[in-house]
Every structure is written in structure tokens, then in C-alpha cells.
Design a protein around this motif. Structure first.
Motif, PDB file in Angstrom:
ATOM      1  N   HIS A  52     -16.057 -41.624  12.722  1.00  0.00           N
ATOM      2  CA  HIS A  52     -14.735 -41.972  12.656  1.00  0.00           C
ATOM      3  C   HIS A  52     -13.913 -41.304  13.847  1.00  0.00           C
ATOM      4  O   HIS A  52     -13.118 -42.109  14.504  1.00  0.00           O
ATOM      5  N   GLU A 113     -11.265 -44.322   6.333  1.00  0.00           N
ATOM      6  CA  GLU A 113      -9.966 -44.721   6.242  1.00  0.00           C
ATOM      7  C   GLU A 113      -9.142 -43.627   5.507  1.00  0.00           C
ATOM      8  O   GLU A 113      -8.017 -44.060   4.944  1.00  0.00           O
ATOM      9  N   ARG A 118      -7.110 -46.099   2.598  1.00  0.00           N
ATOM     10  CA  ARG A 118      -7.937 -45.342   1.623  1.00  0.00           C
ATOM     11  C   ARG A 118      -7.580 -43.806   1.562  1.00  0.00           C
ATOM     12  O   ARG A 118      -8.523 -42.980   0.808  1.00  0.00           O
TER      13      ARG A 118
END
Length: 424
Positions: A52, A113, A118
Motif C-alpha cells: 500500500h 484501506e 476499512r
């Protein structure tokens, strides 16, 4: 029937032993496949955070990576200490590891996320993980003797507090939630340092670093270093194959190898001095060191993807070069907690100063942002400077080191003979 009942009771005791009492862990133990499997699962979460970061290389993404990584590392650290102090390689121990893994899997799915859609799910799941760890500490504390009740109580309280704060952070706005995670990680690590620092001599011995912990931390670093190769492979898989792209990818692999070389040549697989300060220093410095290695792996994706650019993107350059600088400095801070730091001052003192200078030069390369191939080659050369210094020192002191090794061997042999005489 009585015999059968006794057989079942004996089998049950073998498969489902109570937690080992505090202070009774074996001082010489080899890390088992169960622990290694658990570490591999945790590194999957580290890889999720690094991937990420690779797609969000800015200050916001770096802050989110730091907060998420810190929580994952602390959960691994907490579970590692619990198994070291209280765990067995029986059905109960395997079930406890499986319980943690069943929570880690959805937690890893929420990481990409965690700073957005999330974030609530990540906070709640992380709270469940720390609640499970708190229960494990509570069950283990029931068999502790009076002198170990205080550290056991602190482990239970601190882990449970993390669970409560994480669950409560689900109700906060996204940015405040991530900040809360970061502050929680700092508070937990500070509390752990205070606990070790105020421990009694008996408690400090039980919480000291064993051979198994030394091996476990080293293996975790090795697995995370594999993410540097993963980052290169990901970058090459999404780019057209040509000589320049392949050259940048292979140079990036050498950078990761340089990080491995630095850690294991100067600090890895060595126990710290048997003091409270050295124990805390050795354990906690592994966190930024591991985070830096994971961040370097994330930056290598961008390095390969921009192989044909005239200048390396700013975020990629800063994260990769900054990570290299942290690895160099953290390794020396880690080395300063080791016994060998005082035994081999002639090497480690100039080596530490050299690593600081090389780290500053790494930052300078990041600021200059040359082409990816040039940047990679510069980091390879810089990683080679401390190693070259160490080799030159070894060559110039070869006779002296040989005499020291012979003296140490004679001392060990004499001590072994003395123990044999005492036994006889």
C-alpha cells in the motif's frame, strides 16, 4: 478401566499442558516450525502495508504505514514474548497460534484501506487480536509465583488497554483514528521499557534475551528482507523487459542484500549485554529497523517502474535512501547493546561513526534524486563502505584476533573441565 483412565489423563497432560510458569522458560531452545509459520503470516501483513505504501508514497501514506506497521509489529512482539515465556509445542500451543492467525488473516485484508473505507474494520479486528493476547497473558498469570505477579499483571493490563483503545478508535474520524494508533504504539513501547527498567533482578533475568529470541528476531528480519525481492519482482512484472529496467531491478536486489549484510555482519544473531537497558534497547530498536527494510521494499517497486526517468521520483528516492540510512544507524544502535561492542571497541567505535556519515550521504543521494540506476549504484557503494572498513580492520588485526580467539577457546575449555570436575 483405571489403567485406561490414567492413559487418557497422561495423554491429555501431554497434549494440553498448562502455560509454563513465569521464569521457567528454557534458556537454550531452538525456534520451531510453528513459530516460523506464525512469523510468515505476520510478514504477509507487513507486505500488505508495504504494498500500500508503494502506491501511496507521500507523507500521509508514510504516516499510515508507520502506524499500521507499529501495531502489527507490537502484536507479533507481544505474542512472541508470550510463547517464549509460557508456551509449549503441544496441541494447546498450536491452538493458541491458530487463534491468532485466524484473526491476523482478516486484519491483513483490511490493511490496504485501513486509512479509509476499512479503517473501522481494521480497528475492531486489531482490538480483537489484542483482546485474545490479553486473555492468553491472563491464563498464564494464574500459575505465576508472587515475585512474577507484577510483570504478568502489567502484560495483561497493557495488552487489554490496547484492545480497548483500538476498538474505541473505530468511532473516530479517519485521520484522528490513525493518529490514535500511532500514539497507542508509542505508549505501549514506553510502558514496556518502564516495566523492564523497574523490574527486580529476578524478573529482569526472566525477561532477558535468550538464544531463541535472538534467533526469532533474526529470522523475522530475514523474512521481511524477502519483501525487497518481492518489490523488485512486482516492478519488473509490470514493466516492459529491457536492459535498463532489468539492470535497475538487479541493482535494487543488491541494495536489499546490502541491508542483510549490514545487519547480520554487525548485529544479527548476537545476544545483548545482560542489563535492563541493553535488553530494552535490543528489543525495541528492531522495530524501526524492520520498518525501514519493509519501506525499502515498497520503494523498490517505484524505482523499477521509473527506470527510464532522468530523475528518480522524490517519494521513491526519499523512502529508499531514508530506509537505507535508518538501517545503517539502527544497526549501530543495536550493536551498541551487544557484548561484542565493548569487547571489540577498536572495530565498532569507528564503524559506528562511519555508518552515521554513510547514512548522511544516503540522505544526500535521496535529496539529489539522480536517475534510478545511478541512485541504486550509489546506495550499493555506500552499503559497501562499512563492510570494507570491517574487512580492513580484520586484516590489519589478524594476529591479535587469532590470539583472542585462542584465549577465548582455552577459557571455554577450562570452564567445561571445571564443570566436569564439579559433577564428578
Amino acid at each position: 478401566m483405571t489403567s485406561r483412565h490414567e492413559q487418557w489423563a497422561r495423554l491429555r497432560r501431554q497434549l494440553w499442558q498448562p502455560p509454563r510458569a513465569h521464569g521457567e522458560q528454557p534458556r537454550e531452545r531452538v525456534v520451531g516450525p510453528l513459530e516460523l509459520f506464525y512469523d510468515l503470516v505476520v510478514v504477509v501483513l507487513v507486505a500488505q502495508a508495504a504494498h500500500h505504501l508503494a502506491g501511496d508514497l507521500d507523507w500521509h501514506g508514510l504516516g499510515l504505514f508507520a502506524a499500521v506497521f507499529a501495531l502489527v509489529w507490537i502484536a507479533w512482539f507481544n505474542g512472541t514474548l508470550h510463547h517464549e515465556l509460557h508456551g509449549h509445542e503441544d496441541a494447546r500451543g498450536r491452538s493458541m497460534f491458530l487463534l491468532q492467525i485466524l484473526v491476523l488473516v482478516p486484519l491483513g485484508a483490511f490493511i490496504p484501506e485501513a486509512g479509509g473505507a476499512r479503517g473501522v474494520a481494521f480497528a475492531v479486528t486489531a482490538g480483537v487480536l489484542f483482546a485474545a493476547l490479553a486473555v492468553l497473558w491472563l491464563l498464564a498469570a494464574r500459575g505465576d509465583s508472587p515475585e512474577f505477579r507484577r510483570p504478568s499483571r502489567l502484560f495483561v493490563t497493557g495488552t487489554a488497554a490496547c484492545a480497548v483503545v483500538l476498538a474505541a478508535s473505530a468511532a473516530l474520524p479517519a485521520d484522528v483514528r490513525v493518529l490514535t494508533w500511532g500514539l497507542l504504539a508509542v505508549a505501549y513501547l514506553a510502558g514496556f521499557a518502564v516495566m523492564i527498567g523497574t523490574a527486580t533482578p529476578v524478573q529482569a533475568v526472566a525477561l532477558s534475551v535468550t538464544d531463541a529470541l535472538t534467533e526469532r528476531f533474526g529470522l523475522f528480519i530475514i523474512i521481511v528482507l524477502g519483501e525487497t525481492v518481492t518489490g523488485v519482482v512486482d516492478g519488473l512484472a509490470h514493466e516492459p523487459t529491457n536492459a535498463l529496467t532489468l539492470a535497475v531491478g538487479l541493482v535494487a536486489v543488491v541494495i536489499g542484500f546490502g541491508a542483510w549484510w549490514t545487519y547480520f555482519d554487525f548485529a544479527g544473531h548476537r545476544r545483548p549485554r545482560p542489563t535492563r537497558a541493553s535488553t530494552v534497547q535490543w528489543m525495541l530498536v528492531h522495530m524501526p529497523l524492520t520498518a525501514a527494510v519493509a519501506a525499502m521494499g515498497a520503494a523498490m517497486v517505484g524505482l523499477v517502474e521509473h527506470a527510464h526517468d532522468s530523475r528518480t521520483p522524490a517519494a521513491t528516492a526519499w523512502v529508499l535512501c531514508g530506509g537505507a540510512a535508518v538501517v545503517l544507524c539502527a544497526t549501530m544502535v543495536l550493536a551498541s547493546s551487544l557484548r561484542v561492542w565493548r569487547l571489540d571497541r577498536g572495530l565498532y567505535r569507528p564503524l559506528a561513526r562511519t555508518c552515521v556519515v554513510v547514512a548522511v550521504m544516503c540522505a544526500g543521494v535521496g535529496a539529489a534524486r539522480p536517475a534510478p540506476l545511478v541512485l541504486g549504484l550509489a546506495l550499493v557503494l555506500l552499503f559497501g563502505v562499512p563492510w570494507g572498513l570491517a574487512v580492513a580492520y580484520r586484516l590489519s588485526h589478524e594476529d591479535e584476533l587469532s590470539r583472542e580467539e585462542e584465549s577465548a577457546t582455552e577459557e571455554v575449555s577450562a570452564a567445561a573441565e571445571h564443570q566436569d570436575d564439579n559433577r564428578r
